[in-house]
Every structure is written in C-alpha cells, then in structure tokens.
Design an enzyme around this catalytic site. Structure first.
Site, PDB file in Angstrom:
ATOM      1  N   LYS A   1       0.751  -1.172   0.117  1.00  0.00           N
ATOM      2  CA  LYS A   1       0.180   0.036   0.047  1.00  0.00           C
ATOM      3  C   LYS A   1       0.900   1.318  -0.143  1.00  0.00           C
ATOM      4  O   LYS A   1       0.499   2.423  -0.702  1.00  0.00           O
ATOM      5  CB  LYS A   1      -0.852   0.004   1.069  1.00  0.00           C
ATOM      6  CG  LYS A   1      -1.997  -1.088   1.137  1.00  0.00           C
ATOM      7  CD  LYS A   1      -3.043  -1.106   2.460  1.00  0.00           C
ATOM      8  CE  LYS A   1      -2.410  -1.833   3.416  1.00  0.00           C
ATOM      9  NZ  LYS A   1      -1.949  -3.192   3.295  1.00  0.00           N
TER      10      LYS A   1
ATOM     11  N   ARG B   1      10.676  -0.207   9.034  1.00  0.00           N
ATOM     12  CA  ARG B   1      11.113  -0.492  10.395  1.00  0.00           C
ATOM     13  C   ARG B   1      12.609  -0.439  10.511  1.00  0.00           C
ATOM     14  O   ARG B   1      13.333  -0.963   9.535  1.00  0.00           O
ATOM     15  CB  ARG B   1      10.511  -1.905  10.781  1.00  0.00           C
ATOM     16  CG  ARG B   1       9.137  -2.115  11.068  1.00  0.00           C
ATOM     17  CD  ARG B   1       8.707  -1.677  12.160  1.00  0.00           C
ATOM     18  NE  ARG B   1       7.001  -1.624  12.440  1.00  0.00           N
ATOM     19  CZ  ARG B   1       6.408  -0.652  11.857  1.00  0.00           C
ATOM     20  NH1 ARG B   1       6.705   0.409  11.497  1.00  0.00           N
ATOM     21  NH2 ARG B   1       5.010  -0.755  12.301  1.00  0.00           N
TER      22      ARG B   1
ATOM     23  N   ASP C   1      13.046   7.305   9.470  1.00  0.00           N
ATOM     24  CA  ASP C   1      12.063   7.627  10.299  1.00  0.00           C
ATOM     25  C   ASP C   1      12.070   6.515  11.318  1.00  0.00           C
ATOM     26  O   ASP C   1      11.126   6.581  12.276  1.00  0.00           O
ATOM     27  CB  ASP C   1      10.851   7.733   9.570  1.00  0.00           C
ATOM     28  CG  ASP C   1       9.733   8.151  10.268  1.00  0.00           C
ATOM     29  OD1 ASP C   1       9.748   9.096  11.099  1.00  0.00           O
ATOM     30  OD2 ASP C   1       8.523   7.509  10.460  1.00  0.00           O
TER      31      ASP C   1
ATOM     32  N   GLU D   1      15.058   1.780  18.328  1.00  0.00           N
ATOM     33  CA  GLU D   1      14.235   3.042  18.572  1.00  0.00           C
ATOM     34  C   GLU D   1      13.262   2.934  19.774  1.00  0.00           C
ATOM     35  O   GLU D   1      13.093   3.964  20.545  1.00  0.00           O
ATOM     36  CB  GLU D   1      13.278   3.324  17.605  1.00  0.00           C
ATOM     37  CG  GLU D   1      12.199   2.353  17.257  1.00  0.00           C
ATOM     38  CD  GLU D   1      11.224   2.933  16.264  1.00  0.00           C
ATOM     39  OE1 GLU D   1      11.653   3.330  15.126  1.00  0.00           O
ATOM     40  OE2 GLU D   1       9.906   3.164  16.271  1.00  0.00           O
TER      41      GLU D   1
ATOM     42  N   HIS E   1      10.070   8.569  14.058  1.00  0.00           N
ATOM     43  CA  HIS E   1       8.704   7.526  13.680  1.00  0.00           C
ATOM     44  C   HIS E   1       7.625   8.216  13.583  1.00  0.00           C
ATOM     45  O   HIS E   1       6.581   8.142  14.301  1.00  0.00           O
ATOM     46  CB  HIS E   1       8.491   6.339  14.905  1.00  0.00           C
ATOM     47  CG  HIS E   1       7.991   5.094  14.098  1.00  0.00           C
ATOM     48  ND1 HIS E   1       8.433   4.031  14.266  1.00  0.00           N
ATOM     49  CD2 HIS E   1       6.720   5.190  13.290  1.00  0.00           C
ATOM     50  CE1 HIS E   1       7.489   3.067  13.858  1.00  0.00           C
ATOM     51  NE2 HIS E   1       6.716   3.646  13.094  1.00  0.00           N
TER      52      HIS E   1
HETATM   53  P1  NAI Z   1       1.625  -3.724   2.769  1.00  0.00           P
HETATM   54  O1  NAI Z   1       1.402  -5.125   3.423  1.00  0.00           O
HETATM   55  O2  NAI Z   1       0.472  -3.273   2.298  1.00  0.00           O
HETATM   56  O3  NAI Z   1       2.679  -3.959   1.816  1.00  0.00           O
HETATM   57  C1  NAI Z   1       4.289  -4.564   2.283  1.00  0.00           C
HETATM   58  C2  NAI Z   1       4.812  -5.272   0.838  1.00  0.00           C
HETATM   59  O4  NAI Z   1       5.996  -5.681   1.417  1.00  0.00           O
HETATM   60  C3  NAI Z   1       3.833  -6.209   0.477  1.00  0.00           C
HETATM   61  O5  NAI Z   1       3.608  -6.085  -0.940  1.00  0.00           O
HETATM   62  C4  NAI Z   1       4.780  -7.788   0.611  1.00  0.00           C
HETATM   63  O6  NAI Z   1       4.569  -8.377  -0.526  1.00  0.00           O
HETATM   64  C5  NAI Z   1       6.198  -6.982   0.458  1.00  0.00           C
HETATM   65  N1  NAI Z   1       7.128  -7.666   1.267  1.00  0.00           N
HETATM   66  C6  NAI Z   1       7.075  -8.800   1.990  1.00  0.00           C
HETATM   67  N2  NAI Z   1       8.243  -9.393   2.328  1.00  0.00           N
HETATM   68  C7  NAI Z   1       9.035  -8.595   1.183  1.00  0.00           C
HETATM   69  C8  NAI Z   1      10.611  -8.731   1.001  1.00  0.00           C
HETATM   70  N3  NAI Z   1      11.313  -9.710   1.582  1.00  0.00           N
HETATM   71  N4  NAI Z   1      11.172  -7.813   0.256  1.00  0.00           N
HETATM   72  C9  NAI Z   1      10.499  -7.111  -0.452  1.00  0.00           C
HETATM   73  N5  NAI Z   1       9.097  -6.804  -0.192  1.00  0.00           N
HETATM   74  C10 NAI Z   1       8.523  -7.608   0.666  1.00  0.00           C
HETATM   75  O7  NAI Z   1       2.260  -2.785   3.872  1.00  0.00           O
HETATM   76  P2  NAI Z   1       2.272  -1.123   4.124  1.00  0.00           P
HETATM   77  O8  NAI Z   1       1.095  -0.692   4.540  1.00  0.00           O
HETATM   78  O9  NAI Z   1       2.432  -0.832   2.673  1.00  0.00           O
HETATM   79  O10 NAI Z   1       3.229  -0.825   5.115  1.00  0.00           O
HETATM   80  C11 NAI Z   1       4.707  -1.245   4.835  1.00  0.00           C
HETATM   81  C12 NAI Z   1       5.545  -1.107   6.035  1.00  0.00           C
HETATM   82  O11 NAI Z   1       5.460   0.163   6.405  1.00  0.00           O
HETATM   83  C13 NAI Z   1       4.722  -1.805   7.327  1.00  0.00           C
HETATM   84  O12 NAI Z   1       5.228  -3.181   7.345  1.00  0.00           O
HETATM   85  C14 NAI Z   1       5.432  -0.991   8.492  1.00  0.00           C
HETATM   86  O13 NAI Z   1       6.564  -1.759   9.114  1.00  0.00           O
HETATM   87  C15 NAI Z   1       5.946   0.179   7.965  1.00  0.00           C
HETATM   88  N6  NAI Z   1       5.096   1.487   8.448  1.00  0.00           N
HETATM   89  C16 NAI Z   1       5.763   2.541   8.874  1.00  0.00           C
HETATM   90  C17 NAI Z   1       4.948   3.595   9.418  1.00  0.00           C
HETATM   91  C18 NAI Z   1       5.731   4.829  10.041  1.00  0.00           C
HETATM   92  O14 NAI Z   1       4.898   5.608  10.823  1.00  0.00           O
HETATM   93  N7  NAI Z   1       7.038   5.070   9.650  1.00  0.00           N
HETATM   94  C19 NAI Z   1       3.612   3.624   9.651  1.00  0.00           C
HETATM   95  C20 NAI Z   1       2.808   2.640   8.750  1.00  0.00           C
HETATM   96  C21 NAI Z   1       3.719   1.415   8.347  1.00  0.00           C
END
Ligand code: NAI
Length: 336
Positions: A154, A234, A258, A263, A295
């Site tokens: 996403k 992360r 971020d 952290e 963050h």
């Molecule tokens: P999502 O689940 O929609 O997308 C994650 C994508 O990573 C998926 O398409 C998945 O197939 C892919 N993926 C899984 N394993 C992988 C690998 N080994 N190599 C490459 N891609 C891989 O999650 P979304 O909503 O896009 O969030 C992504 C990450 O952002 C979250 O897991 C979270 O850690 C981080 N995040 C950080 C925030 C912040 O405030 N800085 C807030 C929200 C999320």
C-alpha cells in the site's frame, strides 16, 4: 469491553475518545509501554491495545492469558513486535489496523528525500544565523533519476505514484508484484539489480525474519556510490552499523530514517535533558547528510482518526462475536 491502552500520548487519547463516542468501550489509558515489567497492569481487562514499541513477547502474552485477556489490539499495521506463535498457542486473537493512511507515510518519505537532497535541514539553520552561503547545499534534479522501491504494497504503491509524478524511472522489488505499480511504470527486478541501478532506494517492506538486515554490508557494496537510502518502514531492516561504515566511505550519499532498530528506548519521548547512551544512534546524528525523524511517518490527523476508528471497530466486532475484524494470522508473518 474494558481495554487497557498502552503507550498513550495526549493525541492518542483525543482521537480514541472521539472514536469511542460511537463505540462506548471502557478505555484505561497507560502512558507506559507494555513490557514484561509493566504487564501486571493488564489485570481485570478484556483486551489490551498497543503501539509499535510495546514489546508483546511470550512473557507478556502469558501474563495476558493468565489475566483472562482474549484480544490483543494493535494500533499499527506492522506486527513484528508481537510473538504471533505464542499468541496463537495461548488463543489470544491479534487484530491490527491494516491501512490507515498509506499517503501519510509515502508523503513523509518524499519529505525526507526532498529535504535531504536540497539540504533543507542545514539551510534552515544557516539562514537563521544569517549565513546565506550556498556551499554544501548542492542537490540534484530528482527528475529522471532511478528510484528503487523495496516492498510495493500500500505505502510503496502510493510512494511509486508520487515519484512517477516527478518523472523518475521506477524499479520495484516485491515477492508479490502488483498490477497497480506495473501500470505506474514500475519495472520489477531482482533485489541486486535494484541496488545496483537506483539513485534513491526507499524501503517499504515489513520487518520479517527474511527482511531483517536486508540492507547490510554486501547489499551496500552493490549500490551506486552516493546513493540516497530512505527507511520509513522498520529500523531493523537496515544494519545500522554497516550503514555507518557506508556513510563514512561515501557509498551512501545521504540517509533518511524515520525508524531505527533500537528506537524503542528513544522515540516518542522528550529526552532533551538526557545523555543518549546509544553510541550507534549518537554517531548517526553526527553526519551532516543524515536526516532522522522519530517515527512520525504515520502522524497525520487523517491517519490518527483512521487508527482510532479501526481500532475500536475491531474491538466491537470481537465483543459482538463477529469475525469482520482485521486479524493478524501466523501465516502473515511468514510472507517474504
Ligand atoms: P503492505 O502489507 O501493504 O505492503 C508490504 C509489501 O512488502 C507487500 O507487498 C509485501 O509483499 C512486501 N514484502 C514482503 N516481504 C518482502 C521482502 N522480503 N522484500 C520486499 N518486499 C516484501 O504494508 P504497507 O501498509 O505498505 O506498510 C509497509 C510497512 O511500512 C509496514 O510493514 C510498516 O513496517 C511500515 N510502516 C511505517 C510507518 C511509519 O510511521 N513510519 C507507518 C505504517 C507502516
């Protein structure tokens, strides 16, 4: 339901209280993080609600199970801070907020890129000191550059759309490529190729055993000299010590973070009167080409409202015996 809500700040309470006007649960707010030292606070509640730096390990989950807690409610999308196997063994249902605003994080990622490239963090201070010299502030046109997106879910998709608007060439790496990104012009390649070709690399994959230290000494050695690396996902996806070596050699030209692997003892608190004990983090702060935020990628009004509403909708669905909550299953941790 009676819900113990950990790691709460004033802004969490404001948005949760507003969402709870519809839901009418009993919310017990704790400022402290949930850890093995604080888990005795879960006595007498039906559900426990946590944020990203709460540590929901086996010991904490056992304390929850002994107290009769059946539901763990994450106010986040990421679930790397939860021992899902232990939760499953103890029959504690884990729910999360799968999407609250991919725009919030993608836009923050863009803010880091633009600020780093044009040295806005340095220019701001210079101008306040009436230093209008431009030496050291040289940037590059983002237009036409190659941007590598690791994880095109996403957030990665929204980020790709933003960068396509800048006229960038887009490379993607994801075990599950998505059609929306392909339509945006993202070319899916192997990770090594993405590392070799990208001028800017941005991480948007979850933290899993497969992605821990995905950015390490070997992957850094493949990258372009002077690459810009951005991590809003992360902290532990990046081996920070290896990154420091790459910053010293100039392999990394600029770094935007971020998130940080250690952290939990730093972020979300005002530590301005304290001596930072983490020497690795302290070293990162010394580089002029490193920009760190604590963050805050998720921190927009829209995201906080969505987090609060989905959190309480999850609790209500569970309380009413419905299954339409956003469950985190053991299988989800194995993706990647
Ligand atoms: P999502 O689940 O929609 O997308 C994650 C994508 O990573 C998926 O398409 C998945 O197939 C892919 N993926 C899984 N394993 C992988 C690998 N080994 N190599 C490459 N891609 C891989 O999650 P979304 O909503 O896009 O969030 C992504 C990450 O952002 C979250 O897991 C979270 O850690 C981080 N995040 C950080 C925030 C912040 O405030 N800085 C807030 C929200 C999320």
């Amino acid at each position: 339901m009676r819900v113990a809500v950990f790691s709460t700040k004033g802004y969490d309470r404001e948005f949760l209280d507003a969402a709870n006007e519809q839901a009418s649960h009993e919310l017990l707010y704790f400022e402290t993080r949930l850890t093995s030292e604080t888990c005795s606070l879960v006595q007498g509640v039906d559900a426990v609600c946590v944020f990203v730096n709460d540590s929901v390990d086996k010991v904490v989950l056992q304390a929850m199970a002994e107290a009769g807690v059946k539901l763990l409610v994450l106010r986040s999308a990421g679930f790397n801070h939860v021992d899902l196997k232990a939760a499953s063994d103890l029959k504690i249902t884990v729910v999360r907020v799968p999407a609250y605003s991919p725009h919030a994080v993608a836009e923050h990622t863009l803010a880091l890129i633009l600020a780093l490239n044009r040295h806005i963090h340095r220019a701001y201070n210079r101008v306040r000191e009436r230093n209008f010299a431009l030496d050291g502030l040289l940037g590059f046109d983002v237009f036409g550059k190659t941007v590598g997106v690791v994880g095109t879910g996403k957030i990665g998709t929204v980020f790709s759309r933003l960068m396509s608007g800048f006229g960038c060439e887009l490379l993607g790496y994801d075990p599950r490529p998505n059609d929306e990104c392909k339509a945006l012009g993202v070319q899916y390649v192997q990770l090594d190729e993405l590392h070799e070709r990208s001028h800017i690399i941005s991480l948007h994959c979850p933290l899993t055993p497969q992605t821990r230290h995905l950015i390490n000494r070997e992957s850094l050695a493949r990258m372009r000299q002077g690459v810009m690396l951005i991590n809003t996902s992360r902290g532990a996806i990046v081996d920070t010590r290896a990154v420091i070596v790459a910053l010293k050699s100039g392999r990394i030209g600029s770094l935007g973070l971020d998130v940080y692997e250690e952290e939990a003892d730093l972020f979300f608190e005002d530590l301005s009167d304290e001596v930072i004990q983490d020497d690795v983090f302290a070293r990162l702060l010394t580089f002029p080409n490193v920009l760190i935020t604590g963050h805050q990628g998720f921190f927009t009004r829209e995201a906080l409202r969505n987090i609060a509403e989905t959190t309480l909708t999850n609790v209500t669905a569970f309380a009413e015996g419905r299954k339409d909550y956003h469950e985190v299953t053991l299988n989800m941790a194995k993706v990647g």
